[in-house]
Design a protein around this motif. Sequence first.
Motif, PDB file in Angstrom:
ATOM      1  N   HIS A  75       0.886  -1.173   0.000  1.00 13.56           N
ATOM      2  CA  HIS A  75       0.000   0.000   0.000  1.00 13.56           C
ATOM      3  C   HIS A  75       0.922   1.219   0.000  1.00 13.56           C
ATOM      4  O   HIS A  75       1.404   1.635   1.044  1.00 13.56           O
ATOM      5  N   GLU A  76       1.195   1.749  -1.179  1.00 11.34           N
ATOM      6  CA  GLU A  76       2.218   2.778  -1.335  1.00 11.34           C
ATOM      7  C   GLU A  76       1.608   4.175  -1.443  1.00 11.34           C
ATOM      8  O   GLU A  76       0.740   4.426  -2.276  1.00 11.34           O
ATOM      9  N   HIS A  77       2.069   5.088  -0.590  1.00 10.88           N
ATOM     10  CA  HIS A  77       1.594   6.467  -0.642  1.00 10.88           C
ATOM     11  C   HIS A  77       2.277   7.209  -1.783  1.00 10.88           C
ATOM     12  O   HIS A  77       3.505   7.246  -1.872  1.00 10.88           O
ATOM     13  N   THR A  78       1.475   7.792  -2.656  1.00 15.43           N
ATOM     14  CA  THR A  78       1.983   8.584  -3.775  1.00 15.43           C
ATOM     15  C   THR A  78       1.152   9.855  -3.881  1.00 15.43           C
ATOM     16  O   THR A  78      -0.068   9.802  -3.815  1.00 15.43           O
ATOM     17  N   MET A  79       1.796  10.975  -4.048  1.00 15.56           N
ATOM     18  CA  MET A  79       1.078  12.249  -4.097  1.00 15.56           C
ATOM     19  C   MET A  79       0.991  12.812  -5.521  1.00 15.56           C
ATOM     20  O   MET A  79      -0.075  13.099  -6.016  1.00 15.56           O
ATOM     21  N   SER A  80       2.141  12.981  -6.170  1.00 17.67           N
ATOM     22  CA  SER A  80       2.166  13.614  -7.485  1.00 17.67           C
ATOM     23  C   SER A  80       2.172  12.581  -8.593  1.00 17.67           C
ATOM     24  O   SER A  80       2.587  11.429  -8.392  1.00 17.67           O
ATOM     25  N   ASN A  81       1.719  12.982  -9.780  1.00 17.17           N
ATOM     26  CA  ASN A  81       1.741  12.059 -10.910  1.00 17.17           C
ATOM     27  C   ASN A  81       3.170  11.675 -11.269  1.00 17.17           C
ATOM     28  O   ASN A  81       3.421  10.571 -11.753  1.00 17.17           O
ATOM     29  N   TRP A  82       4.125  12.560 -11.017  1.00 19.36           N
ATOM     30  CA  TRP A  82       5.526  12.236 -11.274  1.00 19.36           C
ATOM     31  C   TRP A  82       5.943  11.032 -10.437  1.00 19.36           C
ATOM     32  O   TRP A  82       6.570  10.101 -10.946  1.00 19.36           O
ATOM     33  N   SER A  83       5.602  11.039  -9.155  1.00 16.29           N
ATOM     34  CA  SER A  83       5.977   9.908  -8.295  1.00 16.29           C
ATOM     35  C   SER A  83       5.201   8.653  -8.676  1.00 16.29           C
ATOM     36  O   SER A  83       5.723   7.543  -8.591  1.00 16.29           O
ATOM     37  N   VAL A  84       3.954   8.818  -9.099  1.00 23.05           N
ATOM     38  CA  VAL A  84       3.157   7.680  -9.555  1.00 23.05           C
ATOM     39  C   VAL A  84       3.819   7.045 -10.775  1.00 23.05           C
ATOM     40  O   VAL A  84       4.009   5.825 -10.839  1.00 23.05           O
ATOM     41  N   GLN A  85       4.192   7.875 -11.757  1.00 23.72           N
ATOM     42  CA  GLN A  85       4.814   7.359 -12.987  1.00 23.72           C
ATOM     43  C   GLN A  85       6.143   6.671 -12.687  1.00 23.72           C
ATOM     44  O   GLN A  85       6.453   5.612 -13.255  1.00 23.72           O
TER      45      GLN A  85
END
Length: 200
Positions: A17-27
């Motif tokens: 369950h990974e916390h990601t905020m920005s689309n950059w970090s998601v990508q």
Amino acid sequence: NLMTIATAAAEGGWHIHEHTMSNWSVQDLLTRFEELNRSVPMDHLRWTLAHIYDISTDSISKAKDLGMTLAVHGVAMNGGVRIPFRDIADSGIIFGLGTDSTVVSHYQPFITLGWAVSGIDIAGNQALDQTLTREEALIAHTRNNAWMFSQEDNLGTLESGKYADLVVLDRDYLTVPEEDIFWIRPTMTMVGGRVVFQEE
């Protein structure tokens, strides 16, 4: 290192369950997971991207292809984050609604439901450009969350053999004006067949 942990989790069949905020970090994360998936298939693991304050349709599609899920928290309304709910729902990816309580946000589900359906925050400001239907939001808060935690055989829907508590509400979630969803409250609650709260 994250990928060492992720590889061990994939090989062991464990949840991430990974916390990601920005689309950059998601990508960035999805690129690494796509590489991992080529050697250790992970599309059955139901790994989750949490928060996703900024996520593109491309990222949603990549996450879906990896069998991932999205956890959207109502705390996003506090920062004016404009979650792309329609893009998420229309993609067919499994996503859940929650509160991220009790450290940084409210714990009442109807605040999250009110925000996702009406698009406004509790201060009455327009907070979303894309919203969900009442049914979509309710499913995300119940059935989808159960599936994300591999508890779909026990929780999430009203079926024989599943666990179910009961709450009696002071108004009808499906028919009240959208802006009134925030203020729905229980008048009686039953847990395990026993009344644990009843309004005087």
